[in-house]
Design an enzyme around this catalytic site. Structure first.
Site, short mmCIF file in Angstrom:
data_model
loop_
_atom_site.label_atom_id
_atom_site.label_comp_id
_atom_site.label_asym_id
_atom_site.label_seq_id
_atom_site.Cartn_x
_atom_site.Cartn_y
_atom_site.Cartn_z
N HIS A 58 -5.73 -54.89 -55.31
CA HIS A 58 -6.97 -55.06 -54.68
C HIS A 58 -8.18 -55.13 -55.78
O HIS A 58 -9.22 -55.05 -55.53
CB HIS A 58 -7.53 -53.91 -53.71
CG HIS A 58 -6.81 -53.79 -52.72
ND1 HIS A 58 -6.47 -54.83 -51.67
CD2 HIS A 58 -5.72 -52.91 -52.47
CE1 HIS A 58 -5.78 -54.36 -50.85
NE2 HIS A 58 -5.39 -53.04 -50.96
N HIS A 220 -5.17 -56.18 -46.22
CA HIS A 220 -3.86 -56.33 -46.39
C HIS A 220 -3.38 -57.44 -45.39
O HIS A 220 -2.06 -57.34 -45.37
CB HIS A 220 -3.30 -55.12 -46.15
CG HIS A 220 -3.75 -53.93 -46.85
ND1 HIS A 220 -4.77 -53.25 -46.30
CD2 HIS A 220 -3.36 -53.31 -47.99
CE1 HIS A 220 -5.31 -52.32 -47.13
NE2 HIS A 220 -4.40 -52.32 -48.20
#
Ligand SMILES: Nc1ncnc2c1ncn2[C@@H]1O[C@H](COP(=O)(O)OP(=O)(O)O)[C@@H](O)[C@H]1O
Ligand SMILES: Nc1ncnc2c1ncn2[C@@H]1O[C@H](COP(=O)(O)OP(=O)(O)O)[C@@H](O)[C@H]1O
Ligand SMILES: [Mg+2]
Ligand SMILES: [Mg+2]
Ligand SMILES: [Mg+2]
Ligand SMILES: [Mg+2]
Lengths: 333, 213, 333, 213
Positions: A58, A220
């Site tokens: 991320h 995700h």
């Protein structure tokens, strides 16, 4: 899987090695486990410590915000999976300067359980800990079930203001309260155009048609509100803007900070095309824009898509947001 | 049958760990598929990591304290795999270990207490209740069925089969429900009819355990 | 074509509108043509003006470096195509504070011809202009034909040091000489893993196999040195590092600034995995790393891939590189 | 044939512009394909933009000065399309316009001078020489052939055909060569045997011009 890496197994550790080699004056390993990263000058004396943690993949979230004016440490998990309680505790121990530690992280069950365990370990060592959960994604649950919402890019604003509050001498409770107050005023929503591939999995997390998008998808690949035909930038921006505004319900004259965040593969040109529409809608509603952040702040590796975050400010929050900060991925003057 | 025939010694516990490893390694793609259908997809990776960690840990010496050793396996599992499933399993091992502190053999009664402690631990850690469509829905009825059977004096083998039947039934009972917890909670309606990956993993684990008794 | 936009025709103008709405205190339109952008405080009195220009689709290049400590203005073309001479001239006119203007831009024939025409127009208006061409891509031509090389991410270093030199009162010739001196010490090389799509074209600029990469590819998809099987991060980083070092031929003890630049879709995690290897090779060769830049500095929209740039520094260049700067896409303290 | 039959008036020039536009619009995909083979791919977009700009400009009034008007078309083309080809074509129009300053009709001699000026202008602007495999290799022989034919008193129509033949021959002559200039120069060896997109565009343009004489 088309990635620049050496092996899926070494992905995270090598990424961390590169990061620490690139930023040796800013970041340091907490101890022997490379997944535990702290500010090079940790613990910062006289200051409440701020820790976060979560899965890799991320960047800049989470690790990229460790530095002056933001976080003190971060426990780094494998791609898209939580670090362990032990790792979180190791970070906690290393950044505690005697004033205690505030945890700010996203509402994902793996992270929640591990941070809970870490807090229990800290408690046994008499390190006071406060936990603030980020649940900004309005698409992840209706308002009535807001406790179930997941945390996405809005956490960056929480890091920023809590970090500034800690820098200004806030106590453990004050820093936690500031983070919570910020998060009560932060809402986000995302849209995905393509999947991404977890290196260890080797294939995309989901599939999506050549002409489709998914409004409300998580970072995700968690399913969103609706899978549908790709819309124009204005339509996408308008839907996200209206959904957030409806949930947040700001009043004319309110001041917002705005973040248009790229999920990984979306060019910045497209983010600005979206911002344009957001700006116009806010202007129509007499909402004033205090600060604008356009770029990549919380990604899903090579996922194409974007998220939008609004942060409603009062004088205190605006002042804290405006404070300077300097981390490997975030510099504000 | 002598009492000790019903007891589980250090070697058998170590063997059980290896059996669970083998089962997880064999089934990881199946679990990944179930988890992907729920909008995620890391469960296969999680069980593979757990398998590797347990296989290695099984080589170490319990050193006369099975309880401490099993709790140590929990630490190792948490380090190796800290996703939801990994953390819950770690918690289960730590709690189960507590029930066997200082022992070199596990009696049926201890085994039963360990399973109940694991169940309670997972519920405390994850805050999911039976019916939320999580691993709890396989483990909780299994722990209950096993405890009842042992309390009724039923032999270990048969008690194991009852436990397994309860776990499978629990897994299947929640399949028609909507997931409300964890990542799958965000998938909402689309989870109706899908097997809960955590339940499936728990059944695989219990099958491996029963296989060795 | 999977992009967040309204129409290919309005792509650039809406992107610019969004950019100026997001950064109203930093950027302004030069006049009526939205393709001509200048610093909000242009012309900066007593300072040589710095202009660049080129096609869109490379953000932060070019426009993103207009601001304090870097550039004064930028002419913005359509995606991957040069702005017009008139537009360049309009920018020139607006940023000239009487000290003249230095053009720094990439060696692409469209840009070269149009900047040449713009310089002729400026000459007619008695605005002195100096032109410095960026030709840092070692993969685009052998050393003997270095004049044919194209300009890629290395231009950012030239903007930075020339901007600092201008800020410190450098004359027109001094600023141009500093830019040229910097560029004589800047070398880059790229690798591409996927193509990108020009909105107006609607389909990818080239195709590349699922397991292939192209070493040396340019930022518009210009062919590189070799199309081959995808290699590991270490192999790719090593090849680029060695190719650049061979061309640059630094001596042990020399100081370098290093940039690992993402072309658009490549996650920052992968950039750091590459940097790790670069760092190790430089350390082995006793080359010291003065500053590291990892991120997206010059992109090709959603192309997957990366480029590597080395900038050999002497005391003067190091000092200029270290100077603070603040633009919409580049903040250094 | 009267002298004025050989001359080109304002209306014919405007018509020529529209013909070029139509030809560019019709052939843009072909040109994109050629440019993509050279590692780029924007030439089709470039000629489409030029076409749109010229079509619109052709509606405006030359106002008694064809030279100024044609030079103005160059400015418009540069504004609309500033890639290499657009800029070179803009330069060509500006230089050609200079040769026709103040005229309301273009004689064969003026036309010949305009074409030569365009050729010189493109070579000055782009610094490419014949043989570098650029648009120059189509335009230069065409301008030469046309000038020779007009100087030899050959009629406009036949001179146009000679020009066209020279342009096509020039385009084909450099096809086996390696590109050394502009973007295609970076493609190196792989350009051998590929038609130069700029040459192809120039032939299309000249065909459209000859088509209307
Ligand atoms: N709060 C919870 N309590 C108990 N079990 C849970 C909880 N949340 C999720 N689970 C179980 O975990 C399984 C998924 O495990 P895993 O893939 O490791 O989770 P994640 O990817 O979210 O970290 C689910 O199928 C469910 O059985
Ligand atoms: N320096 C030059 N001088 C003349 N013609 C050139 C030059 N460079 C390129 N060309 C011509 O331009 C054509 C490509 O045009 P275009 O696609 O507009 O270029 P670019 O995409 O590089 O801006 C080439 O096929 C070639 O004929
Ligand atoms: Mg997970
Ligand atoms: Mg999962
Ligand atoms: Mg081009
Ligand atoms: Mg081209």
């Amino acid at each position: 899987m088309k990635k620049i890496l050496n092996s899926p197994q070494s992905f995270v550790v090598e990424m961390l090695d590169g990061l620490l080699k690139a930023h040796p004056t800013m970041l340091a390993y907490a101890g022997d486990d490379p997944h535990c990263i702290v500010r090079a000058d940790a613990p910062v004396q006289g200051k409440v410590g701020l820790a976060t943690g979560g899965g890799s993949g991320h960047l800049p979230v989470f690790l990229g915000y460790v530095g002056k004016g933001m976080l003190d440490g971060c426990a780094v998990g494998d791609v898209f999976s939580s670090p362990s309680a032990e790792q979180m505790y190791e970070v906690t121990r290393r950044i505690n300067a005697g004033q205690g530690v505030v945890y700010i992280f996203g509402n994902y069950s793996g992270d929640v359980m591990n941070f809970d365990m870490a807090a229990e370990m800290a408690d046994m060592d008499a390190i006071p800990v406060r936990t603030v959960l980020v649940k900004d994604d309005v698409a992840s649950a209706p308002r009535a079930e807001a406790v179930r919402r997941r945390g996405v890019a809005g956490m960056v604003f929480a890091f920023k203001v809590a970090g500034a509050r800690a820098d200004r001498g806030g106590t453990l409770d004050e820093v936690a309260e500031t983070a919570q107050k910020a998060l009560d005023n932060i809402r986000s929503m995302g849209v995905a155009l393509s999947p991404c591939t977890v290196p260890m999995a080797g294939k995309p997390t989901f599939s999506i048609g050549e002409d489709e998008m998914e409004i409300g998808m998580g970072i995700h690949g968690e399913p969103g509100v609706k899978r549908e035909k790709l819309q124009t930038a204005d339509q996408v921006a308008e839907r996200m803007t209206l959904a957030i505004l409806e949930d947040m319900d700001p009043k004319p004259g309110d001041r917002l900070a705005v973040m248009v965040n790229g999920l990984g593969a979306t060019p910045q040109e497209e983010l600005y095309i979206m911002y344009r529409k957001v700006h116009d809608i806010l202007a129509e509603r007499a909402l004033s824009v205090h600060r604008v952040y356009v770029g990549e702040f919380a990604t899903s590796m090579e996922m194409a898509g974007a998220s939008l975050t609004f942060f409603r400010l009062d004088d205190e929050l605006a002042d804290l947001l405006d404070a300077p900060a300097h981390t490997p991925f975030f510099t504000q003057v | 049958m002598s009492q000790s025939e019903h007891n589980i010694d250090e070697q058998t516990v170590a063997h059980a760990m290896k059996q669970v490893s083998a089962a997880f390694n064999a089934q990881h793609e199946y679990l990944t598929g179930l988890d992907q259908a729920m909008g995620d997809g890391d469960l296969g990776i999680t069980v593979t990591k757990i398998a590797t960690a347990l296989e290695q840990y099984a080589q170490t010496d319990p050193a006369g304290d099975l309880g401490k050793w099993i709790a140590g396996a929990g630490m190792v599992v948490n380090r190796a795999a800290s996703s939801t499933m990994g953390t819950l399993l770690a918690t289960a091992l730590m709690r189960a270990g507590k029930e066997a502190r200082g022992l070199t053999e596990l009696t049926p009664a201890v085994l039963s207490a360990m399973l109940v402690a694991a169940d309670v631990g997972i519920q405390e850690r994850g805050k999911a209740k039976p019916g939320d469509k999580t691993v709890v829905d396989a483990l909780h009825p299994a722990a209950q069925a096993f405890a009842e059977a042992i309390a009724a004096g039923i032999g270990l083998k048969e008690a194991g089969q009852k436990m397994l039947a309860a776990a499978r039934e629990g897994r299947d009972r929640v399949t028609p429900l909507k997931s409300s917890t964890g990542r799958a909670g965000w998938v909402g309606e689309r989870t109706v009819g899908l097997v809960d990956p955590g339940c499936a993993a728990m059944v695989i684990l219990l099958e491996a355990l029963v296989g060795i008794t």
